[in-house]
Design a protein around this motif. Structure first.
Motif, PDB file in Angstrom:
ATOM      1  N   VAL A  34       0.680  -9.751 -39.774  1.00 12.22           N
ATOM      2  CA  VAL A  34       1.844 -10.549 -40.188  1.00 12.22           C
ATOM      3  C   VAL A  34       1.472 -11.988 -40.527  1.00 12.22           C
ATOM      4  CG1 VAL A  34       3.448  -9.162 -38.838  1.00 12.22           C
ATOM      5  CG2 VAL A  34       2.438 -11.198 -37.805  1.00 12.22           C
ATOM      6  N   ARG A  35       0.185 -12.272 -40.628  1.00 17.07           N
ATOM      7  CA  ARG A  35      -0.232 -13.650 -40.884  1.00 17.07           C
ATOM      8  C   ARG A  35       0.135 -14.130 -42.281  1.00 17.07           C
ATOM      9  NH1 ARG A  35      -6.065 -13.408 -37.893  1.00 17.07           N
ATOM     10  NH2 ARG A  35      -5.329 -13.925 -35.805  1.00 17.07           N
ATOM     11  N   GLU A  36       0.014 -13.273 -43.267  1.00 17.70           N
ATOM     12  CA  GLU A  36       0.306 -13.677 -44.640  1.00 17.70           C
ATOM     13  C   GLU A  36       1.754 -13.309 -44.950  1.00 17.70           C
ATOM     14  OE1 GLU A  36      -2.726 -12.781 -47.506  1.00 17.70           O
ATOM     15  OE2 GLU A  36      -4.259 -12.652 -45.946  1.00 17.70           O
ATOM     16  N   SER A  54      -2.248 -18.943 -48.153  1.00  6.87           N
ATOM     17  CA  SER A  54      -3.151 -18.385 -47.151  1.00  6.87           C
ATOM     18  C   SER A  54      -2.714 -18.838 -45.759  1.00  6.87           C
ATOM     19  CB  SER A  54      -4.578 -18.864 -47.411  1.00  6.87           C
ATOM     20  OG  SER A  54      -4.681 -20.264 -47.168  1.00  6.87           O
ATOM     21  N   PRO A  55      -3.136 -18.119 -44.714  1.00  5.60           N
ATOM     22  CA  PRO A  55      -2.800 -18.549 -43.352  1.00  5.60           C
ATOM     23  C   PRO A  55      -3.233 -19.985 -43.069  1.00  5.60           C
ATOM     24  CG  PRO A  55      -3.639 -16.318 -43.315  1.00  5.60           C
ATOM     25  CD  PRO A  55      -3.829 -16.826 -44.723  1.00  5.60           C
ATOM     26  N   HIS A  56      -4.408 -20.374 -43.583  1.00  7.83           N
ATOM     27  CA  HIS A  56      -4.885 -21.741 -43.360  1.00  7.83           C
ATOM     28  C   HIS A  56      -3.972 -22.750 -44.049  1.00  7.83           C
ATOM     29  CE1 HIS A  56      -7.502 -25.203 -42.919  1.00  7.83           C
ATOM     30  NE2 HIS A  56      -7.433 -25.393 -44.226  1.00  7.83           N
ATOM     31  N   GLN A  57      -3.603 -22.471 -45.304  1.00 11.93           N
ATOM     32  CA  GLN A  57      -2.737 -23.393 -46.029  1.00 11.93           C
ATOM     33  C   GLN A  57      -1.347 -23.442 -45.409  1.00 11.93           C
ATOM     34  OE1 GLN A  57      -3.758 -25.469 -48.230  1.00 11.93           O
ATOM     35  NE2 GLN A  57      -1.757 -26.390 -48.617  1.00 11.93           N
ATOM     36  N   LEU A  58      -0.896 -22.309 -44.866  1.00  4.44           N
ATOM     37  CA  LEU A  58       0.394 -22.283 -44.174  1.00  4.44           C
ATOM     38  C   LEU A  58       0.370 -23.240 -42.988  1.00  4.44           C
ATOM     39  CD1 LEU A  58       3.205 -21.114 -43.632  1.00  4.44           C
ATOM     40  CD2 LEU A  58       2.107 -19.240 -42.392  1.00  4.44           C
TER      41      LEU A  58
END
Length: 203
Positions: A34-36, A54-58
């Motif tokens: 569910v990360r993306e 992306s998860p990092h950008q989120l």
């Protein structure tokens, strides 16, 4: 940490089933799957439009949006405890500062809006097995008041008296709690099952 279906002291990780949230008839969602969020078909107005994030950008965008300032000496947090099943449907408790006239119709875009706690509860006819076993479940929610205080120019510092006692610059009567039902209507805090509310300045 874990879910109600996990055995006590069981080690969990990103692949642990997030019961009762099913991905298919015989498979559950996990933290990893569910990360993306855009692949799940939803996003938030505050996030960039267009390409998938992306998860990092989120994480970057979330930090940017709430912009916590690690250089502040004090951060202010409101803690709420609510009876989960008191209302019998989803509801919110919204928090406003320096706005005693706030109501369910006061927009969340108001500069006085500090945040909210959402309680996702079911009605008696649709409660899951765990809800029925734990009818007195409590929900603990937290709202960071710091950004709203900055926006309203409320002093973030505290006063230290000669005897060592601490006096906050934010007073209890400056905080207004509004319980809002699923249909957007006002509710009394007692009807919403509010158990306690307190705020702290974290040094």
């Amino acid at each position: 940490a874990g879910t109600f279906t996990d055995d006590p002291n069981k080690k969990i990780n990103e692949n642990t089933n997030l019961t009762p949230f099913r991905k298919t008839a015989d498979e559950y969602w996990t933290s990893k799957t569910v990360r993306e969020i855009m692949k799940l078909g939803y996003t938030y107005p505050e996030l960039p439009e267009g390409n998938e994030i992306s998860p990092h950008q989120l994480l970057v965008e979330t930090i940017k949006y709430y912009h916590p300032n690690e250089y502040l000496r004090y951060h202010w947090k409101l803690n709420l405890t609510v009876k989960k099943h008191k209302v019998g449907s989803p509801f919110q408790i919204r928090v406003f500062l320096d706005l005693p006239t706030a109501s369910a119709s006061t927009p969340k875009s108001s500069p006085n809006f500090a945040g909210l706690v959402s309680v996702f509860a079911r009605g008696k006819e649709t409660r899951c097995a765990n809800c029925k076993v734990n009818p007195e479940s409590l929900v603990n929610g937290h709202v960071d008041l710091t950004v709203c205080m900055q926006r309203l120019f409320i002093n973030l510092n505290v006063k230290i008296e000669d005897d060592g006692s601490v006096l906050p610059n934010l007073l209890p009567n400056q905080i207004t709690l509004i319980a809002v039902g699923k249909d957007g209507s006002d509710m009394k805090l007692e009807e919403a099952g509010l158990v306690s509310a307190n705020y702290v300045a974290i040094d």
